[in-house]
Scaffold this active site. Sequence first.
Site, PDB file in Angstrom:
ATOM      1  N   HIS A 104      24.637  43.392  42.715  1.00  0.00           N
ATOM      2  CA  HIS A 104      24.769  42.102  43.408  1.00  0.00           C
ATOM      3  C   HIS A 104      24.371  42.177  44.880  1.00  0.00           C
ATOM      4  O   HIS A 104      24.399  41.158  45.565  1.00  0.00           O
ATOM      5  CB  HIS A 104      26.216  41.623  43.277  1.00  0.00           C
ATOM      6  CG  HIS A 104      27.182  42.557  43.943  1.00  0.00           C
ATOM      7  ND1 HIS A 104      27.406  43.838  43.481  1.00  0.00           N
ATOM      8  CD2 HIS A 104      27.923  42.421  45.055  1.00  0.00           C
ATOM      9  CE1 HIS A 104      28.264  44.436  44.295  1.00  0.00           C
ATOM     10  NE2 HIS A 104      28.601  43.608  45.255  1.00  0.00           N
ATOM     11  N   ASP A 105      24.033  43.365  45.374  1.00  0.00           N
ATOM     12  CA  ASP A 105      23.619  43.534  46.776  1.00  0.00           C
ATOM     13  C   ASP A 105      22.122  43.775  46.919  1.00  0.00           C
ATOM     14  O   ASP A 105      21.618  43.857  48.042  1.00  0.00           O
ATOM     15  CB  ASP A 105      24.329  44.743  47.412  1.00  0.00           C
ATOM     16  CG  ASP A 105      25.823  44.572  47.514  1.00  0.00           C
ATOM     17  OD1 ASP A 105      26.292  43.416  47.617  1.00  0.00           O
ATOM     18  OD2 ASP A 105      26.534  45.600  47.495  1.00  0.00           O
ATOM     19  N   GLU A 122      31.313  53.821  45.067  1.00  0.00           N
ATOM     20  CA  GLU A 122      30.137  53.326  45.797  1.00  0.00           C
ATOM     21  C   GLU A 122      30.112  54.011  47.158  1.00  0.00           C
ATOM     22  O   GLU A 122      31.077  53.943  47.910  1.00  0.00           O
ATOM     23  CB  GLU A 122      30.210  51.806  45.983  1.00  0.00           C
ATOM     24  CG  GLU A 122      28.909  51.241  46.531  1.00  0.00           C
ATOM     25  CD  GLU A 122      29.077  49.998  47.378  1.00  0.00           C
ATOM     26  OE1 GLU A 122      28.108  49.241  47.511  1.00  0.00           O
ATOM     27  OE2 GLU A 122      30.176  49.779  47.939  1.00  0.00           O
ATOM     28  N   ASP A 174      34.626  50.225  45.733  1.00  0.00           N
ATOM     29  CA  ASP A 174      33.787  49.653  46.786  1.00  0.00           C
ATOM     30  C   ASP A 174      33.822  50.519  48.049  1.00  0.00           C
ATOM     31  O   ASP A 174      34.906  50.853  48.543  1.00  0.00           O
ATOM     32  CB  ASP A 174      34.319  48.248  47.108  1.00  0.00           C
ATOM     33  CG  ASP A 174      33.384  47.435  47.972  1.00  0.00           C
ATOM     34  OD1 ASP A 174      32.319  47.055  47.486  1.00  0.00           O
ATOM     35  OD2 ASP A 174      33.740  47.178  49.142  1.00  0.00           O
ATOM     36  N   ASP A 220      36.636  46.202  39.895  1.00  0.00           N
ATOM     37  CA  ASP A 220      36.151  46.538  41.228  1.00  0.00           C
ATOM     38  C   ASP A 220      37.377  46.789  42.102  1.00  0.00           C
ATOM     39  O   ASP A 220      38.300  45.980  42.125  1.00  0.00           O
ATOM     40  CB  ASP A 220      35.332  45.359  41.779  1.00  0.00           C
ATOM     41  CG  ASP A 220      34.143  45.808  42.607  1.00  0.00           C
ATOM     42  OD1 ASP A 220      34.368  46.593  43.543  1.00  0.00           O
ATOM     43  OD2 ASP A 220      33.022  45.356  42.323  1.00  0.00           O
TER      44      ASP A 220
HETATM   45  O1  ISL Z   1      24.127  45.179  50.951  1.00  0.00           O
HETATM   46  C1  ISL Z   1      24.437  45.826  51.927  1.00  0.00           C
HETATM   47  C2  ISL Z   1      24.129  45.386  53.256  1.00  0.00           C
HETATM   48  O2  ISL Z   1      22.764  45.592  53.466  1.00  0.00           O
HETATM   49  C3  ISL Z   1      25.127  47.052  51.818  1.00  0.00           C
HETATM   50  O3  ISL Z   1      25.226  47.733  52.995  1.00  0.00           O
HETATM   51  C4  ISL Z   1      26.515  46.738  51.317  1.00  0.00           C
HETATM   52  O4  ISL Z   1      27.227  46.025  52.265  1.00  0.00           O
HETATM   53  C5  ISL Z   1      27.172  48.033  51.023  1.00  0.00           C
HETATM   54  O5  ISL Z   1      26.484  48.496  49.920  1.00  0.00           O
HETATM   55  C6  ISL Z   1      28.617  47.848  50.637  1.00  0.00           C
HETATM   56  O6  ISL Z   1      28.712  46.962  49.592  1.00  0.00           O
HETATM   57  C7  ISL Z   1      29.961  46.665  49.071  1.00  0.00           C
HETATM   58  O7  ISL Z   1      30.917  46.343  50.060  1.00  0.00           O
HETATM   59  C8  ISL Z   1      30.690  45.151  50.790  1.00  0.00           C
HETATM   60  C9  ISL Z   1      30.311  43.963  49.926  1.00  0.00           C
HETATM   61  O8  ISL Z   1      29.816  42.919  50.734  1.00  0.00           O
HETATM   62  C10 ISL Z   1      29.282  44.317  48.890  1.00  0.00           C
HETATM   63  O9  ISL Z   1      29.019  43.219  48.066  1.00  0.00           O
HETATM   64  C11 ISL Z   1      29.822  45.485  48.136  1.00  0.00           C
HETATM   65  O10 ISL Z   1      29.023  45.859  47.048  1.00  0.00           O
HETATM   66  C12 ISL Z   1      31.979  44.864  51.510  1.00  0.00           C
HETATM   67  O11 ISL Z   1      33.037  44.848  50.585  1.00  0.00           O
END
Ligand code: ISL
Length: 571
Positions: free
Chosen positions: A341-342, A268, A210, A103
Amino acid sequence: MTFTVDDAPWWTRAVVYQVYPRSFADSDGDGIGDLPGIIGRLDHLAELGVDVVWLSPIYASPQDDNGYDISDYQAVDPVFGTLEDLDKLVAGLHARGMKLVMDLVVNHTSDEHPWFVESRDPSSPMRDWYWWRPPRDGMAAGAPGAEPTNWGSFFGGSVWELDETSGEYFLHLFSRKQPDLNWENRAVRDAVYTMMRWWLDRGVDGFRMDVINLISKDPALPDGVVTGGLLADGSASYVCGPRIHEFLAEMHKEVFADRPERLLTVGEMPGVTVEQARDFTDPAREEVDMVFQFEHVGLDHGPGGKFDVRPLRLLDLKASFGRWQAGLADVGWNSLYWDNHDQPRIVSRFGDDGASRRESATMLATVLHLHRGTPYVYQGEELGMTNAHFTRFDQYRDIETLNHVAIARTVGTGSDEDLLAGIGAMGRDNARTPMQWDDSPHAGFTTGTPWIEVNANYPSVNAAADRADPGSVFHHYRALIALRHDDPVVGLGDFTMLLPEDEHVYAFVRRLGADALLVLGNFSGEPQGFDVGDAWTFDDRSTLVLGNYDGTDVPASELRPWEARVYRRSA
Ligand code: ISL
């Protein structure tokens, strides 16, 4: 321009498995998963048949956002192990024919990263590595509304945090412990590229990047339009910002260009459109191999955002996936995912996690995996793991959820019951409960106390039980992965959506030369008739190659509750 069997990249036939290390396997009894824990479970991944592991962040981190806040990109956090453990993980995966994708979190660092610590000094050359701004004209630092812009952060509140010492604010699109790097500064970009090369030299096989489409901001940082509440959506200034393509092309040239094509890059990209994704993934442009788009995981969000959940309309899902399949058909490539994981667990979200858990989980997997694109499996998805079904606020750990609850309480919106319903359906902790390995205490995840509660259904939903049962969700995922490996139609066939107006049946055809697959999925708990007309002939050249019901007594024009079927024909 479209890939052919002869020139298609390896990842068109590959399936990626995401490990969220904190919740995968704990080897030392501290209640938090770690690298030796993963190493001890590689046979599970090999048996499943996946080709690549994407490892969520294991770098040194204060863990404000479970590792997405990095304080040293070239060190492993002690909670997860050591660099030597990481090397062993790479070796263990390579020995089994799998790759490791790291990541890459470079939109922001932790506020405890030495770069940011140094940047707090206004006279330091590193001041410009982050986004520092004085208060709004004529306003005192810290005064209400003095923030340099009116943007709201992804995790609630303003994107600006005041540093009392210098009287200036720094930008953080996520938590206040995640300051955004200033990609306008060439030294920042070079430091990132150097770090990426260091990981590739160490043997890793690529990066999941990310929020990589947020790295280019409009340096003017204009106010956003306020549509509700006090804070504005500033995304027009940073989602796929002015220099994003330039930065990704530069990264490709500096980091990937001279390496063999064994690597995988996936960006992402919240808010990315089909047209933008086509550019990002056009091989001729040399930016990234594929992107994670967010359209399909927003279809059940209401006007109040993700916690304001609405039932999915299947027609919306078909329209969305259909548009992405068409848009990236001849140029570019899709990644395919339900969970990460989100996101909440897909069987609880779009399926039935009660009586039809096995059927709905396998139907959802079948429909997703047989689209054109590279599928991603999130840990536990291959077991049909469900949402956490927490009933109390104190069971939650995620910063996004906790901030949401705190803000709702301050503003006075929503009863406790409504709040619990919203986070229960959509909270990120649904995906973060420990992996369920067996029916021993804590599901075999840890001998200590897990950092977040294990799902109460672990005595029946677990890897040991699924591996022993040929009709399980696990064995269905195995079959889908094997089908992708063995049948070129799955990787490279074109895509035609059928029955776009049917509210319950998802149907499509994949075609490659004289070979074809028909995929059918019933998105409901009732039997559904279907008629695909001339699109498919059910003669003796049409054979059922995969399904999620036992037996040979298959009703001809009806799907049973949550049934999935895959037919194949060849010339
Ligand atoms: O899950 C979300 C909030 O509702 C998404 O907006 C998420 O924050 C977005 O997909 C970005 O995610 C990534 O970056 C974030 C981190 O918290 C997430 O776990 C990651 O996948 C910040 O690094």
